[in-house]
Every structure is written in structure tokens, then in C-alpha cells.
Write a protein that holds these residues in place. Structure first.
Motif, PDB file in Angstrom:
ATOM      1  N   ALA A 139       0.837  -1.209   0.000  1.00 26.46           N
ATOM      2  CA  ALA A 139       0.000   0.000   0.000  1.00 26.46           C
ATOM      3  C   ALA A 139       0.867   1.252   0.000  1.00 26.46           C
ATOM      4  CB  ALA A 139      -0.925  -0.011   1.213  1.00 26.46           C
ATOM      5  N   TYR A 140       1.962   1.237   0.772  1.00 20.85           N
ATOM      6  CA  TYR A 140       2.871   2.384   0.785  1.00 20.85           C
ATOM      7  C   TYR A 140       3.544   2.561  -0.568  1.00 20.85           C
ATOM      8  CZ  TYR A 140       7.002   5.209   1.640  1.00 20.85           C
ATOM      9  OH  TYR A 140       7.988   6.167   1.538  1.00 20.85           O
ATOM     10  N   LEU A 141       4.025   1.469  -1.162  1.00 23.63           N
ATOM     11  CA  LEU A 141       4.691   1.561  -2.465  1.00 23.63           C
ATOM     12  C   LEU A 141       3.731   2.097  -3.531  1.00 23.63           C
ATOM     13  CD1 LEU A 141       6.664  -1.813  -2.419  1.00 23.63           C
ATOM     14  CD2 LEU A 141       7.622   0.483  -2.165  1.00 23.63           C
ATOM     15  N   LYS A 142       2.490   1.660  -3.494  1.00 21.76           N
ATOM     16  CA  LYS A 142       1.514   2.114  -4.488  1.00 21.76           C
ATOM     17  C   LYS A 142       1.106   3.574  -4.269  1.00 21.76           C
ATOM     18  CE  LYS A 142      -1.814  -0.578  -5.750  1.00 21.76           C
ATOM     19  NZ  LYS A 142      -2.971  -1.497  -5.720  1.00 21.76           N
ATOM     20  N   SER A 143       1.361   4.095  -3.059  1.00 20.00           N
ATOM     21  CA  SER A 143       1.031   5.504  -2.787  1.00 20.00           C
ATOM     22  C   SER A 143       2.086   6.455  -3.334  1.00 20.00           C
ATOM     23  CB  SER A 143       0.893   5.726  -1.277  1.00 20.00           C
ATOM     24  OG  SER A 143       2.170   5.743  -0.627  1.00 20.00           O
ATOM     25  N   LEU A 144       3.243   5.919  -3.738  1.00 20.04           N
ATOM     26  CA  LEU A 144       4.335   6.767  -4.215  1.00 20.04           C
ATOM     27  C   LEU A 144       4.056   7.172  -5.657  1.00 20.04           C
ATOM     28  CD1 LEU A 144       7.364   4.818  -2.690  1.00 20.04           C
ATOM     29  CD2 LEU A 144       6.225   6.859  -1.786  1.00 20.04           C
ATOM     30  N   LYS A 145       3.470   8.343  -5.810  1.00 21.46           N
ATOM     31  CA  LYS A 145       3.108   8.855  -7.129  1.00 21.46           C
ATOM     32  C   LYS A 145       3.452  10.340  -7.202  1.00 21.46           C
ATOM     33  CE  LYS A 145      -0.888   5.742  -7.456  1.00 21.46           C
ATOM     34  NZ  LYS A 145      -2.352   5.668  -7.640  1.00 21.46           N
ATOM     35  N   GLN A 146       3.970  10.764  -8.340  1.00 22.62           N
ATOM     36  CA  GLN A 146       4.250  12.187  -8.527  1.00 22.62           C
ATOM     37  C   GLN A 146       2.945  12.945  -8.760  1.00 22.62           C
ATOM     38  OE1 GLN A 146       7.304  12.442 -11.661  1.00 22.62           O
ATOM     39  NE2 GLN A 146       8.643  13.315 -10.113  1.00 22.62           N
ATOM     40  N   GLN A 147       2.762  14.019  -8.002  1.00 24.45           N
ATOM     41  CA  GLN A 147       1.580  14.854  -8.153  1.00 24.45           C
ATOM     42  C   GLN A 147       1.786  15.832  -9.307  1.00 24.45           C
ATOM     43  OE1 GLN A 147      -1.104  14.400  -6.456  1.00 24.45           O
ATOM     44  NE2 GLN A 147      -2.345  16.167  -6.995  1.00 24.45           N
ATOM     45  N   PRO A 148       0.820  15.949 -10.224  1.00 22.44           N
ATOM     46  CA  PRO A 148       0.977  16.912 -11.328  1.00 22.44           C
ATOM     47  C   PRO A 148       1.090  18.343 -10.795  1.00 22.44           C
ATOM     48  CG  PRO A 148      -0.833  15.381 -11.747  1.00 22.44           C
ATOM     49  CD  PRO A 148      -0.422  15.168 -10.324  1.00 22.44           C
ATOM     50  N   LEU A 149       1.834  19.169 -11.497  1.00 24.56           N
ATOM     51  CA  LEU A 149       1.951  20.575 -11.114  1.00 24.56           C
ATOM     52  C   LEU A 149       0.620  21.276 -11.354  1.00 24.56           C
ATOM     53  CD1 LEU A 149       5.485  21.486 -12.540  1.00 24.56           C
ATOM     54  CD2 LEU A 149       4.860  20.767 -10.232  1.00 24.56           C
ATOM     55  N   PRO A 150       0.271  22.256 -10.523  1.00 28.48           N
ATOM     56  CA  PRO A 150      -1.042  22.912 -10.643  1.00 28.48           C
ATOM     57  C   PRO A 150      -1.143  23.780 -11.890  1.00 28.48           C
ATOM     58  CG  PRO A 150       0.317  24.029  -9.005  1.00 28.48           C
ATOM     59  CD  PRO A 150       1.067  22.789  -9.409  1.00 28.48           C
ATOM     60  N   ASP A 151      -2.381  23.966 -12.353  1.00 32.08           N
ATOM     61  CA  ASP A 151      -2.693  24.885 -13.458  1.00 32.08           C
ATOM     62  C   ASP A 151      -1.957  24.514 -14.744  1.00 32.08           C
ATOM     63  OD1 ASP A 151      -4.130  26.342 -11.537  1.00 32.08           O
ATOM     64  OD2 ASP A 151      -2.346  27.484 -11.001  1.00 32.08           O
ATOM     65  N   GLY A 152      -1.625  23.224 -14.903  1.00 31.12           N
ATOM     66  CA  GLY A 152      -0.933  22.814 -16.117  1.00 31.12           C
ATOM     67  C   GLY A 152       0.449  23.418 -16.256  1.00 31.12           C
ATOM     68  N   ARG A 153       1.014  23.838 -15.140  1.00 29.17           N
ATOM     69  CA  ARG A 153       2.326  24.477 -15.164  1.00 29.17           C
ATOM     70  C   ARG A 153       3.394  23.521 -15.695  1.00 29.17           C
ATOM     71  NH1 ARG A 153       3.261  27.382  -9.693  1.00 29.17           N
ATOM     72  NH2 ARG A 153       1.156  28.004 -10.321  1.00 29.17           N
ATOM     73  N   LYS A 154       4.299  24.032 -16.476  1.00 33.61           N
ATOM     74  CA  LYS A 154       5.336  23.204 -17.085  1.00 33.61           C
ATOM     75  C   LYS A 154       6.472  22.968 -16.090  1.00 33.61           C
ATOM     76  CE  LYS A 154       8.212  22.895 -21.251  1.00 33.61           C
ATOM     77  NZ  LYS A 154       9.446  22.546 -20.547  1.00 33.61           N
ATOM     78  N   ALA A 155       6.877  21.709 -15.972  1.00 34.75           N
ATOM     79  CA  ALA A 155       7.991  21.377 -15.095  1.00 34.75           C
ATOM     80  C   ALA A 155       9.306  21.734 -15.768  1.00 34.75           C
ATOM     81  CB  ALA A 155       7.961  19.884 -14.768  1.00 34.75           C
ATOM     82  N   MET A 156      10.365  21.815 -14.968  1.00 35.86           N
ATOM     83  CA  MET A 156      11.678  22.087 -15.538  1.00 35.86           C
ATOM     84  C   MET A 156      12.084  20.945 -16.460  1.00 35.86           C
ATOM     85  SD  MET A 156      14.445  21.236 -12.511  1.00 35.86           S
ATOM     86  CE  MET A 156      13.605  22.127 -11.207  1.00 35.86           C
ATOM     87  N   ASP A 157      12.862  21.270 -17.468  1.00 34.77           N
ATOM     88  CA  ASP A 157      13.308  20.274 -18.432  1.00 34.77           C
ATOM     89  C   ASP A 157      14.384  19.379 -17.819  1.00 34.77           C
ATOM     90  OD1 ASP A 157      11.625  21.239 -20.447  1.00 34.77           O
ATOM     91  OD2 ASP A 157      13.103  22.728 -21.083  1.00 34.77           O
ATOM     92  N   PHE A 158      14.432  18.152 -18.298  1.00 31.02           N
ATOM     93  CA  PHE A 158      15.525  17.263 -17.933  1.00 31.02           C
ATOM     94  C   PHE A 158      16.776  17.698 -18.695  1.00 31.02           C
ATOM     95  CE2 PHE A 158      11.871  14.632 -16.848  1.00 31.02           C
ATOM     96  CZ  PHE A 158      12.273  14.041 -15.650  1.00 31.02           C
ATOM     97  N   LEU A 159      17.886  17.743 -18.014  1.00 32.62           N
ATOM     98  CA  LEU A 159      19.136  18.184 -18.629  1.00 32.62           C
ATOM     99  C   LEU A 159      19.838  17.028 -19.344  1.00 32.62           C
ATOM    100  CD1 LEU A 159      20.541  20.393 -15.711  1.00 32.62           C
ATOM    101  CD2 LEU A 159      19.151  21.117 -17.658  1.00 32.62           C
ATOM    102  N   TYR A 160      20.704  17.404 -20.260  1.00 32.21           N
ATOM    103  CA  TYR A 160      21.532  16.461 -21.015  1.00 32.21           C
ATOM    104  C   TYR A 160      20.701  15.406 -21.753  1.00 32.21           C
ATOM    105  CZ  TYR A 160      24.418  18.471 -17.328  1.00 32.21           C
ATOM    106  OH  TYR A 160      24.997  19.334 -16.442  1.00 32.21           O
ATOM    107  N   PRO A 161      19.764  15.852 -22.602  1.00 31.79           N
ATOM    108  CA  PRO A 161      18.943  14.884 -23.340  1.00 31.79           C
ATOM    109  C   PRO A 161      19.789  14.037 -24.278  1.00 31.79           C
ATOM    110  CG  PRO A 161      18.659  17.082 -24.245  1.00 31.79           C
ATOM    111  CD  PRO A 161      19.460  17.240 -22.979  1.00 31.79           C
ATOM    112  N   LYS A 162      19.322  12.824 -24.519  1.00 31.82           N
ATOM    113  CA  LYS A 162      20.047  11.908 -25.390  1.00 31.82           C
ATOM    114  C   LYS A 162      19.986  12.367 -26.850  1.00 31.82           C
ATOM    115  CE  LYS A 162      19.106   7.959 -22.396  1.00 31.82           C
ATOM    116  NZ  LYS A 162      18.415   6.646 -22.280  1.00 31.82           N
ATOM    117  N   ALA A 163      18.827  12.853 -27.259  1.00 31.05           N
ATOM    118  CA  ALA A 163      18.667  13.319 -28.633  1.00 31.05           C
ATOM    119  C   ALA A 163      18.752  14.838 -28.662  1.00 31.05           C
ATOM    120  CB  ALA A 163      17.325  12.867 -29.200  1.00 31.05           C
ATOM    121  N   ILE A 164      19.604  15.384 -29.506  1.00 37.07           N
ATOM    122  CA  ILE A 164      19.791  16.831 -29.604  1.00 37.07           C
ATOM    123  C   ILE A 164      18.754  17.404 -30.565  1.00 37.07           C
ATOM    124  CG2 ILE A 164      21.380  18.666 -30.259  1.00 37.07           C
ATOM    125  CD1 ILE A 164      23.657  16.744 -29.649  1.00 37.07           C
ATOM    126  N   PRO A 165      17.951  18.424 -30.122  1.00 33.99           N
ATOM    127  CA  PRO A 165      16.957  19.017 -31.009  1.00 33.99           C
ATOM    128  C   PRO A 165      17.589  19.521 -32.305  1.00 33.99           C
ATOM    129  CG  PRO A 165      16.674  19.788 -28.758  1.00 33.99           C
ATOM    130  CD  PRO A 165      17.964  19.020 -28.786  1.00 33.99           C
TER     131      PRO A 165
END
Length: 334
Positions: free
Chosen positions: A188-214
Motif C-alpha cells: 500500500a505504501y509503495l503504491k502511494s508513491l506517485k508524482q503529483q501533477p503541477l497545478p494549473d498545467g504548469r510546465k515542469a523544468m526540463d531534464f538536462l543532457y537529453p540523449k537526442a539533440i533538437p
């Protein structure tokens, strides 16, 4: 210099300095952090069962091998939808008066990060199998087994949760494997571990060092490759990479009449809402709903399954899957 010979005054001065530094360096910044960082809107608090499961997680040393922090680098993207932020931990409280294990961020990843494991793996049956014998579901796992969280009995009672063990691993077991309350609390504890979405559709910070370069000339994935990736992320842990499942635990998709059949409504319904195949197999969770899969993603998964492991069913379109999903959503509202 006479001051240093007066042990009473010297002790009191050192004690006062220590208390002052403790207040300035530790207590006041902690109070400021509590005021500045609040839990994300809608973030649920742990239930009593989940709190008990957290204590079992601590008691069994799970934090030694598993972290709960998604760093802002591309390699951590497999563990969460976004990098972790302070608000993710703001709702945590002390375990009790004597133990301040509010957060279990960990420092080592001998095993995968568990920040979002409740979304990545929502199956209770999978978690119970994994705890009883990790090699059942992850062939090359180095995680130790936790058999003391289970009981072996000849018969099951009404409220018992039986763990379906594949024949390969059940030959030496004299009876039925029953999950104890501690095992269910930990799951039950393991299943409770979930990331909560940011409010108002706010964009999260980008992941750095992407594998594919735009803007690079890298070859884009084909729809079939995309389906293979989605299958690996959402289905493979139970149904296995070869589509053969685990006999006695999870059904095979290779040669499955549902996968190869024409009843698309049943197929999509199982992915969206899950399926209870007991007593033959464990209960499948609502993968589609839990992971917010789109019609295009479900289509890619279905077409991958219908064209892999010797399956040769005709592909389906996103429009067909979308119509079925609309029907399911309409029926759920009634």
C-alpha cells in the motif's frame, strides 16, 4: 587566559554557543522552509495503512538500495514524469516523536528509484510476487527475497490474499502463499508513491543532457518502435518481454485470443479498466486510466502486441480505439 581555567564558565559558554548555532543553522532555516514550501494542491496524505507500510519499508532497509528523488537529468526520466521539487516532500511528517524519517530520498540506487512506482507499477499482485521472490518477475534481480512477510498455509480464509506463484517456483512450497498484513501495508505504501501533477498545467523544468539533440538528423522512431517502448513501460513487467507472461501469475499475450481477436471493445476495456481473472491469474490494474494513456498510445501498444511473438492480427487505427474509449468513458459516467 584565566577564563579558560574556569571550567564552569567555559562549559556554559560552549553550551550557549552550541545552542545558538543550532538555532541559527538548523531550527530557523527548517521553520522557514516549512513556511515557504507547501504540498502541491491535491497531494494526498498517507493513510494509516500506508504509514504502517512506510515503517515496514524503513525497518526492512529498503532505503539502502532505493532512492525517492528524480534528478533533473535525462537518465532519471525513466523514474518520473518530471524532476522532483521541494513541494513533493513538504507534506511528509516525522515518523514518531523519536524518529525524523519524514523523507526517504535515499543516497544509492542499487535498485530503481521509487518516486513514481505507484504509477509505473500499480499491480498489487506484481508487488507481492516481487517481495516474495524478486526473480519471479525480474529474472536478473539482485534484490533479496522477503519471505517473512508471507505465510504458507494449506487452506485460505475468506479475507486472505493469496499470492499466485508460477509452477517453476512453487514446486518446493507445501501449501498456499498468503500475504501477511505487513506485506499488504508495505505494498500500500509503495503504491502511494506517485508524482503529483503541477497545478494549473504548469510546465515542469526540463531534464538536462537529453540523449537526442533538437534539430539533429537522428532517425525518428517508427510507430512500431514506439509501441514496443510503450509496452516495455506499461506492460512488460507482468507479461514479459517475450509476451509469454508468467504461467500461474500473469497471462500470456503470445497467441492470446483477446489480442488476436476482433473484439476491440474488450481489448481496449482491459487496458483501460483492468481485468480480474482470479482465481486463475492475478488482478490486472487500470493501466490506461492510471497512466493517462492516450488513444494513440493505446493503439501503438495494441498494434505492437498484435504483430509480435508470432501474432499476426490486423492492425487497428487510433480512430477505432478513440471511439471505444469514448464509449467506455460514457458508460463510466452513467
Amino acid at each position: 587566559m584565566e577564563f579558560f581555567n574556569q571550567t564552569g564558565k567555559l562549559f556554559k559558554t560552549i553550551l550557549g554557543l552550541f545552542l545558538f548555532l543550532t538555532l541559527v543553522v538548523a531550527i530557523l532555516p527548517a521553520m522557514k522552509n516549512q513556511q515557504s514550501n507547501k504540498p502541491l494542491p491535491g497531494a494526498p496524505s498517507l493513510t494509516e495503512e500506508e504509514k504502517a507500510g512506510k515503517n515496514i519499508y524503513i525497518a526492512n532497509g529498503c532505503v539502502a538500495c532505493h532512492s525517492q528523488q528524480v534528478r533533473n537529468i535525462e537518465m532519471d526520466k525513466a523514474f518520473g514524469d518530471r524532476p522532483s521539487i521541494a513541494a513533493d516532500y513538504a507534506g511528509n511528517t516525522r515518523t514518531d516523536l523519536w524518529r525524523n524519517t519524514a523523507t526517504l530520498m535515499g543516497t544509492e540506487r542499487t535498485g530503481p528509484d521509487l518516486t513514481n512506482i505507484g504509477n509505473r507499477q500499480p499491480s498489487t499482485d506484481w508487488h507481492l510476487l516481487h517481495l516474495f521472490q524478486p526473480r519471479i518477475v525480474v529474472d536478473q534481480s539482485i534484490m533479496p527475497a522477503y519471505p517473512w512477510l508471507f505465510e504458507i498455509r494449506e487452506k485460505t480464509n475468506k479475507d486472505d490474499v493469496e499470492v499466485k506463484i508460477p509452477e517453476l517456483y512453487s514446486q518446493h512450497i507445501k501449501g498456499k502463499v498468503i500475504a501477511t498484513r505487513e506485506a499488504l501495508q508495505l505494498v500500500a505504501y509503495l503504491k502511494s508513491l506517485k508524482q503529483q501533477p503541477l497545478p494549473d498545467g504548469r510546465k515542469a523544468m526540463d531534464f538536462l543532457y537529453p540523449k537526442a539533440i533538437p534539430g539533429s538528423t537522428a532517425i525518428k522512431e517508427s510507430p512500431n518502435q514506439n509501441g514496443q517502448q510503450l509496452y516495455a513501460q506499461n506492460c512488460q513487467s507482468c507479461h514479459q518481454a517475450n509476451g509469454e507472461g508468467l504461467p500461474g501469475a500473469f497471462p500470456a499475450l503470445k497467441g492470446s485470443p483477446i489480442v488476436n481477436g476482433d473484439n476491440l471493445e474488450l481489448f481496449v476495456g482491459i487496458i483501460m479498466k483492468g481485468y480480474d481473472a482470479r482465481p486463475e491469474y492475478g488482478t490486472m490494474p487500470s493501466i490506461g486510466i492510471n497512466n493517462n494513456l492516450t488513444a494513440e498510445e493505446i493503439t501503438a501498444i495494441i498494434n505492437h502486441e498484435r504483430s509480435s511473438w508470432g501474432n499476426q492480427a490486423k492492425p487497428v487505427s487510433a480512430a477505432e480505439v478513440s471511439r471505444v474509449m469514448d464509449m467506455i468513458n460514457t458508460n463510466n459516467k452513467k
